[in-house]
Design a protein around this motif. Sequence first.
Motif, PDB file in Angstrom:
ATOM      1  N   SER A   1      -3.476  -6.786  39.933  1.00 32.49           N
ATOM      2  CA  SER A   1      -3.082  -8.198  39.933  1.00 32.49           C
ATOM      3  C   SER A   1      -4.076  -9.030  39.124  1.00 32.49           C
ATOM      4  O   SER A   1      -3.706 -10.038  38.515  1.00 32.49           O
ATOM      5  N   ILE A   2      -5.332  -8.602  39.111  1.00 33.98           N
ATOM      6  CA  ILE A   2      -6.363  -9.299  38.339  1.00 33.98           C
ATOM      7  C   ILE A   2      -6.206  -9.002  36.854  1.00 33.98           C
ATOM      8  O   ILE A   2      -6.321  -9.889  36.011  1.00 33.98           O
ATOM      9  N   ASN A   3      -5.948  -7.734  36.533  1.00 36.93           N
ATOM     10  CA  ASN A   3      -5.748  -7.329  35.139  1.00 36.93           C
ATOM     11  C   ASN A   3      -4.515  -6.433  35.059  1.00 36.93           C
ATOM     12  O   ASN A   3      -4.611  -5.219  35.248  1.00 36.93           O
ATOM     13  N   PRO A   4      -3.352  -7.002  34.777  1.00 38.42           N
ATOM     14  CA  PRO A   4      -2.116  -6.207  34.723  1.00 38.42           C
ATOM     15  C   PRO A   4      -2.125  -5.126  33.645  1.00 38.42           C
ATOM     16  O   PRO A   4      -1.302  -4.209  33.694  1.00 38.42           O
ATOM     17  N   GLU A   5      -3.051  -5.225  32.683  1.00 38.02           N
ATOM     18  CA  GLU A   5      -3.142  -4.223  31.614  1.00 38.02           C
ATOM     19  C   GLU A   5      -4.095  -3.084  31.965  1.00 38.02           C
ATOM     20  O   GLU A   5      -4.332  -2.197  31.143  1.00 38.02           O
ATOM     21  N   LEU A   6      -4.633  -3.086  33.166  1.00 36.31           N
ATOM     22  CA  LEU A   6      -5.584  -2.063  33.592  1.00 36.31           C
ATOM     23  C   LEU A   6      -4.969  -0.669  33.494  1.00 36.31           C
ATOM     24  O   LEU A   6      -3.808  -0.462  33.847  1.00 36.31           O
ATOM     25  N   LYS A   7      -5.771   0.295  33.025  1.00 38.93           N
ATOM     26  CA  LYS A   7      -5.351   1.689  32.961  1.00 38.93           C
ATOM     27  C   LYS A   7      -6.214   2.508  33.922  1.00 38.93           C
ATOM     28  O   LYS A   7      -7.436   2.354  33.955  1.00 38.93           O
ATOM     29  N   ILE A   8      -5.558   3.375  34.680  1.00 35.17           N
ATOM     30  CA  ILE A   8      -6.232   4.161  35.709  1.00 35.17           C
ATOM     31  C   ILE A   8      -6.039   5.644  35.419  1.00 35.17           C
ATOM     32  O   ILE A   8      -4.921   6.096  35.167  1.00 35.17           O
ATOM     33  N   PHE A   9      -7.132   6.395  35.469  1.00 32.09           N
ATOM     34  CA  PHE A   9      -7.092   7.847  35.362  1.00 32.09           C
ATOM     35  C   PHE A   9      -7.435   8.426  36.728  1.00 32.09           C
ATOM     36  O   PHE A   9      -8.322   7.917  37.417  1.00 32.09           O
ATOM     37  N   SER A  10      -6.746   9.509  37.098  1.00 28.38           N
ATOM     38  CA  SER A  10      -6.996  10.054  38.424  1.00 28.38           C
ATOM     39  C   SER A  10      -6.674  11.543  38.473  1.00 28.38           C
ATOM     40  O   SER A  10      -6.079  12.103  37.550  1.00 28.38           O
ATOM     41  N   THR A  11      -7.078  12.175  39.586  1.00 32.09           N
ATOM     42  CA  THR A  11      -6.959  13.624  39.732  1.00 32.09           C
ATOM     43  C   THR A  11      -6.292  13.987  41.053  1.00 32.09           C
ATOM     44  O   THR A  11      -6.379  13.251  42.036  1.00 32.09           O
ATOM     45  N   GLY A  12      -5.636  15.145  41.061  1.00 34.63           N
ATOM     46  CA  GLY A  12      -5.197  15.816  42.274  1.00 34.63           C
ATOM     47  C   GLY A  12      -4.597  14.939  43.345  1.00 34.63           C
ATOM     48  O   GLY A  12      -3.643  14.184  43.137  1.00 34.63           O
ATOM     49  N   GLY A  13      -5.200  15.039  44.547  1.00 28.95           N
ATOM     50  CA  GLY A  13      -4.695  14.299  45.692  1.00 28.95           C
ATOM     51  C   GLY A  13      -4.819  12.801  45.534  1.00 28.95           C
ATOM     52  O   GLY A  13      -3.999  12.043  46.075  1.00 28.95           O
ATOM     53  N   THR A  14      -5.832  12.354  44.802  1.00 24.18           N
ATOM     54  CA  THR A  14      -5.969  10.916  44.564  1.00 24.18           C
ATOM     55  C   THR A  14      -4.831  10.408  43.694  1.00 24.18           C
ATOM     56  O   THR A  14      -4.270   9.335  43.943  1.00 24.18           O
ATOM     57  N   PHE A  15      -4.479  11.180  42.673  1.00 26.79           N
ATOM     58  CA  PHE A  15      -3.351  10.795  41.821  1.00 26.79           C
ATOM     59  C   PHE A  15      -2.073  10.684  42.651  1.00 26.79           C
ATOM     60  O   PHE A  15      -1.296   9.730  42.495  1.00 26.79           O
ATOM     61  N   ALA A  16      -1.861  11.647  43.545  1.00 26.58           N
ATOM     62  CA  ALA A  16      -0.662  11.615  44.391  1.00 26.58           C
ATOM     63  C   ALA A  16      -0.654  10.380  45.281  1.00 26.58           C
ATOM     64  O   ALA A  16       0.381   9.717  45.442  1.00 26.58           O
ATOM     65  N   ARG A  17      -1.808  10.061  45.863  1.00 26.55           N
ATOM     66  CA  ARG A  17      -1.879   8.888  46.740  1.00 26.55           C
ATOM     67  C   ARG A  17      -1.662   7.598  45.954  1.00 26.55           C
ATOM     68  O   ARG A  17      -0.937   6.694  46.408  1.00 26.55           O
ATOM     69  N   LEU A  18      -2.254   7.500  44.778  1.00 29.03           N
ATOM     70  CA  LEU A  18      -2.062   6.300  43.966  1.00 29.03           C
ATOM     71  C   LEU A  18      -0.612   6.168  43.517  1.00 29.03           C
ATOM     72  O   LEU A  18      -0.082   5.052  43.432  1.00 29.03           O
ATOM     73  N   SER A  19       0.037   7.282  43.245  1.00 28.65           N
ATOM     74  CA  SER A  19       1.452   7.238  42.874  1.00 28.65           C
ATOM     75  C   SER A  19       2.284   6.668  44.014  1.00 28.65           C
ATOM     76  O   SER A  19       3.221   5.880  43.790  1.00 28.65           O
ATOM     77  N   GLU A  20       1.948   7.046  45.248  1.00 27.02           N
ATOM     78  CA  GLU A  20       2.644   6.495  46.417  1.00 27.02           C
ATOM     79  C   GLU A  20       2.399   4.997  46.539  1.00 27.02           C
ATOM     80  O   GLU A  20       3.324   4.220  46.807  1.00 27.02           O
ATOM     81  N   ILE A  21       1.154   4.597  46.364  1.00 27.23           N
ATOM     82  CA  ILE A  21       0.791   3.187  46.513  1.00 27.23           C
ATOM     83  C   ILE A  21       1.481   2.325  45.457  1.00 27.23           C
ATOM     84  O   ILE A  21       2.006   1.245  45.753  1.00 27.23           O
ATOM     85  N   LEU A  22       1.498   2.806  44.225  1.00 26.68           N
ATOM     86  CA  LEU A  22       1.968   1.991  43.107  1.00 26.68           C
ATOM     87  C   LEU A  22       3.464   2.080  42.875  1.00 26.68           C
ATOM     88  O   LEU A  22       4.048   1.193  42.242  1.00 26.68           O
ATOM     89  N   GLY A  23       4.102   3.131  43.353  1.00 22.50           N
ATOM     90  CA  GLY A  23       5.533   3.258  43.161  1.00 22.50           C
ATOM     91  C   GLY A  23       5.909   3.275  41.691  1.00 22.50           C
ATOM     92  O   GLY A  23       5.281   3.965  40.886  1.00 22.50           O
TER      93      GLY A  23
END
Length: 225
Positions: A37-59
């Motif tokens: 929300s602060i930076n809509p252009e933000l790019k996030i890199f992630s791994t394994g279980g964290t990637f899966a959890r972030l995918s759930e959070i972000l939809g």
Amino acid sequence: MSMNIVEKIDDRVRVRHVLISVSDKSGLDVFVPRLLSINPELKIFSTGGTFARLSEILGERAGRCLTPVSDYTGQPETQGGLVKTLDFKIYLGLLTETYNDAHQADLARTGAVPIDMVVVNLYPFRETIAKAGVTPEGARGNIDIGGPCMIRASAKNFIRVAAVVDPDDYGPIADEMAAADGHLSLAQRYRLAGKAFDHTAAYDTAIARYFSATDIDAVQAIYNV
């Protein structure tokens, strides 16, 4: 060995690229959407279980801002997740200096990006060895390698990068970024660096004490030596 002497840095650094790889995923459901929300252009890199959890959070937003580390590096994770983030592009992104022309040329040459924030906490080694009946193999498997490396690299480069190891810092970090158009100050990055080195030092101390306290006979018995 020659050493770079840095004379020019930015007090405030805008956070554009974040690497997130955590064992303790608490707080991500609030922190990550707030960063976006602060930076809509933000790019996030992630791994394994964290990637899966972030995918759930972000939809559906995940497709626009979330990238697996393996896609970024071009190298798949090894079996069991043994090697995920130990990659030249990752550490180039963590250790580059803003006003070093050679570093910027390396980024361009490799297609790497400067990583501005690392959010990492480590395999639960101390919690594992506190369990009844834990074996040396169980302890060994919970020795984190990539996490401490990323923490140390990002903390060393506090002149540009924020090393985040404690979910309790998510709120203050987001508050500062919200008040400063997505930037973090040198004072905040320096504070986080000190906390990060304390975190890895305590982690390594726990591992060393376990090795000192565990008799070789117990180790040999586990592996039938």
